[in-house]
Design a protein around this motif. Sequence first.
Motif, short mmCIF file in Angstrom:
data_model
loop_
_atom_site.label_atom_id
_atom_site.label_comp_id
_atom_site.label_asym_id
_atom_site.label_seq_id
_atom_site.Cartn_x
_atom_site.Cartn_y
_atom_site.Cartn_z
N TYR A 282 51.08 135.55 44.89
CA TYR A 282 51.51 134.52 45.27
C TYR A 282 52.46 133.65 46.84
O TYR A 282 52.37 132.76 46.93
CB TYR A 282 52.03 134.00 44.15
CG TYR A 282 51.14 133.73 42.41
CD1 TYR A 282 50.35 133.89 42.76
CD2 TYR A 282 51.91 134.01 40.96
CE1 TYR A 282 49.41 133.91 41.29
CE2 TYR A 282 51.15 133.64 39.74
CZ TYR A 282 50.14 134.26 40.30
OH TYR A 282 49.64 133.99 38.76
N SER B 125 51.27 124.25 50.28
CA SER B 125 52.13 125.55 50.75
C SER B 125 53.44 126.02 52.11
O SER B 125 54.13 126.58 52.28
CB SER B 125 51.75 126.94 50.61
OG SER B 125 51.12 126.68 49.06
N LYS C 184 57.47 125.64 52.86
CA LYS C 184 58.11 126.52 51.79
C LYS C 184 59.16 127.19 52.18
O LYS C 184 58.72 128.13 53.29
CB LYS C 184 57.37 126.44 50.56
CG LYS C 184 56.43 125.88 49.42
CD LYS C 184 55.39 126.10 48.96
CE LYS C 184 55.04 125.12 47.60
NZ LYS C 184 54.15 125.92 46.71
N LEU D 8 46.86 127.16 44.11
CA LEU D 8 47.92 127.13 45.06
C LEU D 8 47.17 126.38 46.40
O LEU D 8 47.93 125.85 47.60
CB LEU D 8 48.06 128.29 45.30
CG LEU D 8 49.72 128.58 44.70
CD1 LEU D 8 49.76 130.60 44.85
CD2 LEU D 8 50.50 128.00 44.45
N SER E 136 55.73 130.64 47.75
CA SER E 136 54.52 130.59 46.79
C SER E 136 56.33 129.94 45.52
O SER E 136 56.16 129.41 44.54
CB SER E 136 53.96 130.19 45.73
OG SER E 136 52.59 129.46 47.13
N GLU F 9 49.23 124.20 41.06
CA GLU F 9 49.84 125.29 40.96
C GLU F 9 50.87 124.59 39.51
O GLU F 9 51.33 123.86 39.74
CB GLU F 9 50.69 126.55 41.38
CG GLU F 9 51.89 126.03 42.13
CD GLU F 9 51.94 125.46 43.46
OE1 GLU F 9 52.41 124.93 44.22
OE2 GLU F 9 50.30 124.97 44.14
N PHE G 126 57.43 128.16 40.54
CA PHE G 126 56.98 127.71 41.18
C PHE G 126 57.52 126.51 41.97
O PHE G 126 58.48 126.15 41.73
CB PHE G 126 55.68 127.48 41.09
CG PHE G 126 54.11 128.96 40.75
CD1 PHE G 126 53.86 129.50 41.64
CD2 PHE G 126 54.13 129.22 39.73
CE1 PHE G 126 53.07 130.21 41.60
CE2 PHE G 126 53.18 129.92 39.10
CZ PHE G 126 53.10 130.60 40.53
N GLN G 127 57.51 127.01 43.74
CA GLN G 127 58.01 126.16 44.42
C GLN G 127 57.62 124.82 43.95
O GLN G 127 56.38 124.58 44.45
CB GLN G 127 58.11 126.54 46.00
CG GLN G 127 58.70 127.50 46.05
CD GLN G 127 60.16 127.41 46.62
OE1 GLN G 127 61.06 126.80 46.50
NE2 GLN G 127 60.50 128.82 47.15
N SER H 100 51.97 132.50 50.41
CA SER H 100 52.35 131.45 51.26
C SER H 100 54.06 131.24 50.54
O SER H 100 54.71 129.80 50.47
CB SER H 100 51.07 130.32 50.49
OG SER H 100 51.13 130.61 49.44
#
Length: 478
Positions: free
Chosen positions: A115, A26, A29, A96, A120, A101, A353-354, A118
């Motif tokens: 979430y 993470s 990001k 994660l 995310s 994820e 989510f990224q 981080s």
Amino acid sequence: MKKRILSMLLVLVMAISTLAACGGPSSNKTANFEVPEGGYDGSKVTIKFYHTMGANLREVLDLYIAEFNKLYPNIEIKHDQVGSYDDVRTTIATELTAGEEPNIAYCYPDHVAMYNISKSVVTLDNLIASTQEVKRADGSTEVLGLTQAQIDDFIAGYYNEGKSFGDGLMYTLPLSKSTEVLYYNKTYFTENNISVPTTWDELEQVCKKILEIETAKGEKCIPLGYDSEANWFITMCEQLGTKYTSATGDHYLFDNAENKAFVKKFREWHQKGYLTTQVLSGAYTSALFTADGTAGKETKSYMSIGSSAGATHQRPALGADGKYPFEVGIATIPQVDASNPKVISQGPSLCIFQKDNPQEVLASWLFVKFLTTNIEFQAEFSMASGYVPVLKSVAENEVYKEFLNGADGGNNIAALSAKICMQQEKAYYTSPAFNGSSTARDEVGALMAECLSTKTDNVDALIDKAFQDAIDECEYYD
């Protein structure tokens, strides 16, 4: 049990925080998703979607995935039912830490806040605003973002939940929603010339009258059951305009004189026998509402405040004659000011989510946009789930309009509940979302139950201590 769950989540939160700070899946990001210049390129991607849907809802979803794939055949949607909403949250929090994820998930605001320790979750602002043109497999095109008409079609309270995180950014889109409504025994109210209460003051008088009527007959009665102590506390803060929590600065603001005053008032109601709650009665209060009270052996209620999505559970069982013992009425919950109603917004939203591959994010967005802005899907999903659609225009869909037109307090009670929900679309609110907002919710619910039921000669001291203990618990897990 609650403390063990909170402790487990605290460990997961610390793991996510450490991973984000020290490097890992993470750590690279960024907060804002930037739409790539080339936009969606049609490349083949697989999108993993976590939700809580039962078999009937998965059937509806699969039908619309097939429709989506006619437009975007290279986007493969793999979806999994992951237990409850809390199970989704816990599973994703664990994944994660390993970068495993999903792409899309059912979520509540406090899930997203966790979430986002981080960073995310994808911010949707640039996606929503994008004017890039996307080519579809059937030869048609669509704008990548949302048109103003599409934004305006969302029920505002549901849409605005996506930006309740204190930074002004949009993190979620609503999928399907519920709220609280007042269920009442319409037959009983008519027979006893009782008006449906619109304010808490009116509710107090109705409870008093019902208790007097039933006590005179020798029947056991608790006039009102309220399922969620937490919802009750938070809704009163919203209706009164008192402080509850904040997404920024000092988070926990609910320890104040105004909030203590309404808790003390409702304690008096409980002590008089006017009401009970889920915790105090040991079960959903619909059990009291649907009870038949035979021969004075069974305590019965005549009003129940609970989820709009649980309407069928508020309907009594059919009698031996094939008829319902009474007709159920549904109304907006009581208000401090009936001219300025406030009712809670609940039910799942969707977050993205990224991912390192921006095409996965774009494909996820196209699917989320498809589900949340598709009138036919919203109509079918609502009728199958008992939740209400998030788009105002669904009310004009012919199939859904027929569904609403058949609303009644018996066989079609789910339609009646949805109809009430759509009529109060301007009343919905959401609370600030931050990492710890779910703890605040748990603690105010617990203090409400404690203050209502604990026997003491010093009520003010009891309430002061319960509020302080709740603040201490929130700050411990913050």
